[in-house]
Design an enzyme around this catalytic site. Structure first.
Site, PDB file in Angstrom:
ATOM      1  N   GLU B  51       0.829  -1.221   0.000  1.00  0.00           N
ATOM      2  CA  GLU B  51       0.000   0.000   0.000  1.00  0.00           C
ATOM      3  C   GLU B  51       0.856   1.261   0.000  1.00  0.00           C
ATOM      4  O   GLU B  51       0.464   2.291  -0.545  1.00  0.00           O
ATOM      5  CB  GLU B  51      -0.956   0.016   1.195  1.00  0.00           C
ATOM      6  CG  GLU B  51      -2.108  -0.966   1.091  1.00  0.00           C
ATOM      7  CD  GLU B  51      -1.784  -2.314   1.714  1.00  0.00           C
ATOM      8  OE1 GLU B  51      -0.601  -2.540   2.076  1.00  0.00           O
ATOM      9  OE2 GLU B  51      -2.705  -3.141   1.842  1.00  0.00           O
ATOM     10  N   PHE B 113     -11.259  -7.149  14.044  1.00  0.00           N
ATOM     11  CA  PHE B 113     -10.157  -7.562  13.180  1.00  0.00           C
ATOM     12  C   PHE B 113      -9.894  -6.499  12.105  1.00  0.00           C
ATOM     13  O   PHE B 113     -10.812  -6.070  11.408  1.00  0.00           O
ATOM     14  CB  PHE B 113     -10.478  -8.917  12.529  1.00  0.00           C
ATOM     15  CG  PHE B 113      -9.407  -9.357  11.565  1.00  0.00           C
ATOM     16  CD1 PHE B 113      -8.132  -9.676  12.033  1.00  0.00           C
ATOM     17  CD2 PHE B 113      -9.653  -9.446  10.205  1.00  0.00           C
ATOM     18  CE1 PHE B 113      -7.129 -10.062  11.156  1.00  0.00           C
ATOM     19  CE2 PHE B 113      -8.654  -9.846   9.326  1.00  0.00           C
ATOM     20  CZ  PHE B 113      -7.392 -10.147   9.804  1.00  0.00           C
ATOM     21  N   GLN B 114      -8.668  -6.081  11.998  1.00  0.00           N
ATOM     22  CA  GLN B 114      -8.228  -5.058  11.038  1.00  0.00           C
ATOM     23  C   GLN B 114      -8.988  -3.746  11.166  1.00  0.00           C
ATOM     24  O   GLN B 114      -9.141  -3.014  10.206  1.00  0.00           O
ATOM     25  CB  GLN B 114      -8.292  -5.591   9.597  1.00  0.00           C
ATOM     26  CG  GLN B 114      -7.268  -6.704   9.358  1.00  0.00           C
ATOM     27  CD  GLN B 114      -7.054  -7.041   7.893  1.00  0.00           C
ATOM     28  OE1 GLN B 114      -7.948  -6.896   7.071  1.00  0.00           O
ATOM     29  NE2 GLN B 114      -5.851  -7.498   7.553  1.00  0.00           N
ATOM     30  N   LYS B 163     -17.559  -0.905   5.794  1.00  0.00           N
ATOM     31  CA  LYS B 163     -18.029  -1.896   4.836  1.00  0.00           C
ATOM     32  C   LYS B 163     -19.550  -1.856   4.626  1.00  0.00           C
ATOM     33  O   LYS B 163     -20.031  -1.998   3.500  1.00  0.00           O
ATOM     34  CB  LYS B 163     -17.616  -3.291   5.302  1.00  0.00           C
ATOM     35  CG  LYS B 163     -18.061  -4.382   4.378  1.00  0.00           C
ATOM     36  CD  LYS B 163     -17.077  -5.496   4.344  1.00  0.00           C
ATOM     37  CE  LYS B 163     -17.592  -6.622   3.490  1.00  0.00           C
ATOM     38  NZ  LYS B 163     -16.499  -7.507   3.083  1.00  0.00           N
ATOM     39  N   MET B 471      24.243  10.291   2.855  1.00  0.00           N
ATOM     40  CA  MET B 471      23.972  11.609   3.413  1.00  0.00           C
ATOM     41  C   MET B 471      24.288  11.642   4.905  1.00  0.00           C
ATOM     42  O   MET B 471      24.910  12.578   5.410  1.00  0.00           O
ATOM     43  CB  MET B 471      22.514  12.003   3.156  1.00  0.00           C
ATOM     44  CG  MET B 471      22.189  13.431   3.523  1.00  0.00           C
ATOM     45  SD  MET B 471      23.246  14.610   2.670  1.00  0.00           S
ATOM     46  CE  MET B 471      22.149  15.174   1.371  1.00  0.00           C
TER      47      MET B 471
END
Lengths: 166, 566
Positions: B51, B113-114, B163, B471
């Protein structure tokens, strides 16, 4: 000169808006002294009153950052000499017989009200300008303060203007 | 027409002119993906490997075109994986809309969940965000998200849709894309004041930032510089707003800016800032910045005026309008003294450049690397970078020949940004795209090589490989007595084989000749090519203004290990 000031903010009356405002304060490093929020003359908006301290730079930044938030409709600094400020405090103190008269005298002088009373303690309600509340707290200290709860400032501009329509 | 929430999301995206989205499916967006399947003729979905890659791709898509980039992720980890990409877009004011699924409303707040409070998490890194728990508000929330993302100072907006809202049905009617929120036009008195300041200036410096990059004012800015006999410098984010071949253009100023540009800004008596925010990396020690120099700042965001630098004149609102009115009003001027000062700085810089090239000998150095890339790149190449030394070298040396050709994470400095962003830029433009990255940065999100292969995207990926986190190492050399704590990468990664394992082309280059051969081949390949280019670990990005220092502290020649402990 004191660097304290009061800001009145009209925000959309939706959940989560208060978080948006306060989260911005944290993110930008502003410290607030007190904050109140409540309903207004319009059901679409809530009014947040914030009292805080900071120099001119902080004040300008804070207002600008707040105006950028989408749920914020109006932001105004309420100048000290042009507004009425009030705060309410409930203060619980020890109630010892030898102090009772002094306490009652103070309550009278400050136009406060005893709202709960037991033989060991009492609760007093005081309303007024925040400096008056501060002074009352100082006055009560020798008697033994048990608990304090202050509402934070609410403030309105003097005169007939409405901030929302300004 | 009654549609499901998921269909409303996709139909609204289409209505808003979205043709490509980047994302990754999951349990709480499965309905959205079903709708994407249904409307696959109208909207193209690019499946990334992660993602985070999708968020950077949406960002790169936007930077290269100015269109709103869109990414989609599922609830919980899908949503949190977007966070770095959203923050990257926020810090650089990139318009983006992120759509996340969430658990059904009945499960919200129960640590399901999630389940994650993604609107809470992204509150400080979005311009605005929405948790849509009512299908009646779904289409309008998405419309408003787009409007907010693209209006004024752009930025990312997140829309979180549980959802059950995706599954519910509601009336949908297509609507025209609303106008952006109108920007205030500058008052004539402000314009007049700016004109007066510019006319009075003997040493004018036009300073362009990210806010100017997308305005398409390159030619007008050049014309104004010619008219005023002024020079043009830019911030990191302002790169590619003016083409590099513009004679008035001195390049980026600031911590790793061009010597001539930083010096000219110091010597100027007036700075006309267009869409700049005077970041700490650009100003150095802000107390010493622009002392005795008048500053005019044009910006769409009122909170930027006087935020970092106190300016003499701040004009808020429609920058393009204000700029054009100012440009039309100034008198033609001639400043031979100023020209002489700046040209002297330029000569000095050319000397540094010549020395650098001479010192390089037969070695492949960053300077040589870019000589080769610039000479062999195709027209209109989009340069994308990760973060670190290679990024600064790109900012200094890459030659941009059109607007929006520089895609790089400036404000947040996100290592791992490059590959996803390059995918987005390529999908958006179809133009030649070169990713300049480092072995450190590339290691962070190289999984997106799989995406580039799947979609057969012709990306030339040049890994400026020095085996160290260059760097940080440079700072350790200069300011930490050469104590190289955890910056030496004892890795044995074979990037050529790695590219091949992903199904891409891999090449290695240790000399300028090898790089030239490889790069020339790479631009012809119809798919991703990885060129592993080796440079010395002690190459420095120079010049450098030490952190908190000012222009007087400029470092122009490499100091030996541990010589300076600032």
């Amino acid at each position: 000169m004191s660097n304290k000031f009061v800001i009145a903010v009209y925000v959309d009356n939706q959940f989560g808006v208060l978080t948006r405002v306060t989260s911005m304060f944290t993110r930008r490093g502003f410290n607030i002294d007190a904050l109140t929020v409540g309903e207004t003359e319009s059901p679409a908006y809530s009014r947040i009153t914030i009292s805080l301290s900071g120099d001119g730079y902080a004040r300008e930044q804070l207002i600008n950052q707040m105006r950028k938030l989408f749920n914020v409709k109006k932001v105004e600094v309420l100048e000290d000499d042009k507004c009425i400020k009030r705060e309410l405090m409930l203060i619980k103190i020890n109630n010892k017989p030898e102090n009772r008269a002094d306490i009652h005298f103070a309550v009278d002088a400050y136009r406060a009200k005893v709202v709960d009373y037991t033989t060991d303690g009492m609760c007093i309600e005081v309303t007024g300008d925040p400096t008056k509340i501060d002074a009352f707290v100082e006055l009560m200290k020798p008697f033994g303060i048990i608990e304090i709860c202050r509402t934070g400032i609410v403030a309105l501009e003097r005169g007939t203007t409405s901030l929302l329509e300004k | 027409m009654k549609l499901t929430g998921a269909e409303i999301i996709i139909k609204t995206l289409i209505e808003q002119g979205v043709t490509d989205v980047f994302g990754y499916p999951g349990g709480q967006v499965i309905n959205i993906y079903d709708a994407l399947y249904k409307y696959r003729d109208q909207i193209n979905h690019v499946l990334t490997a992660h993602e985070q890659g999708a968020s950077h791709a949406a960002d790169g898509y936007s930077r290269a075109t100015g269109k709103v980039g869109v990414c989609i992720a599922t609830s919980g980890p899908g949503a949190t994986n977007l966070v770095t990409g959203i923050a990257t877009a926020m810090l650089d004011s990139i318009p983006m809309v992120a759509i996340t699924g969430n658990v059904p409303c009945s499960l919200i707040g129960k640590d399901s969940f999630q389940e994650i409070d993604i609107t809470g998490i992204t509150l400080p890194i979005t311009k605005h965000n929405y948790f849509v728990n009512d299908i009646a508000k779904l289409a309008d929330s998405i419309r408003e998200a787009f409007r907010i993302a693209r209006s004024g100072r752009p930025g990312p907006v997140l829309v979180d849709v549980p959802k059950d809202v995706q599954v519910a049905t509601y009336e949908f009617e297509e609507q025209p894309i609303p106008e952006k929120f109108p920007l205030k036009k500058a008052e004539q008195c402000e314009i007049n004041e700016a004109i007066a300041l510019l006319n009075a200036s003997k040493r004018p410096y036009i300073y362009i930032g990210g806010g100017a990059a997308g305005l398409g004012l390159g030619h007008e800015i050049e014309a104004l510089a010619n008219k005023l006999d002024a020079y043009i410098g830019c911030t990191f984010m302002g790169l590619s707003a003016v083409n590099n071949d513009c004679d008035r253009f001195l390049g980026m100023q600031g911590m790793h800016g061009h010597y001539a540009s930083s010096m000219a800004q110091k010597d100027a008596d007036l700075i006309l800032g267009i869409g700049v925010r005077f970041s700490d990396r650009a100003t150095g020690n802000v107390a010493k910045y622009a002392k005795g120099t008048k500053v005019i700042q044009l910006d769409p965001d009122f909170s930027e005026i006087n935020k970092n630098v106190l300016v003499d004149l701040g004009i808020v609102g429609d920058v393009k309008d204000a700029f054009l009115r100012i440009a039309a009003g100034v008198d033609k001027a001639d400043h031979p003294d100023w020209k002489a000062v700046v040209e002297a700085h330029r000569t000095r810089e050319a000397q540094f450049d010549a020395e650098q090239r001479a010192q390089a000998g037969e070695r492949l150095t960053p300077r040589r690397l870019f000589d080769i890339v610039n000479a062999n790149k195709l027209p209109h190449t989009v340069f994308v970078t990760d973060v670190g030394q290679h990024q600064m070298w790109t900012a200094q040396y890459a030659e941009f020949d059109a607007p929006r050709r520089f895609v790089s994470s400036g404000g947040l400095g996100t290592m791992g940004f490059g590959l996803g962003a390059a995918i987005g830029a390529r999908v958006a433009t179809g133009d030649p795209t070169v990713l300049i990255t480092g072995d450190g940065s590339f290691g962070m999100n190289l999984n997106e090589l799989a995406t580039a292969v799947s979609y057969q995207l012709p990306l030339v990926i040049v890994i400026v490989n020095n085996g160290v986190l260059g760097m940080v190492r440079q700072w350790q050399t200069l300011f930490f007595g050469g104590r190289y704590s955890n910056t030496v990468l004892e890795r044995k990664t074979n990037f050529v084989k790695l590219a091949e394992a992903f199904g891409a082309v891999g090449m290695a280059a240790a000399t300028p000749e090898e790089l030239e051969v490889a790069f020339r081949q790479a631009v012809k390949v119809n798919g991703p090519v990885v060129i592993d280019a080796y440079i010395d670990k002690d190459e420095f990005v120079l010049p450098m203004l030490p952190p908190g220092g000012s222009i007087e502290d400029i470092i122009t020649a490499a100091k030996k290990k541990g010589e300076s402990e600032a």
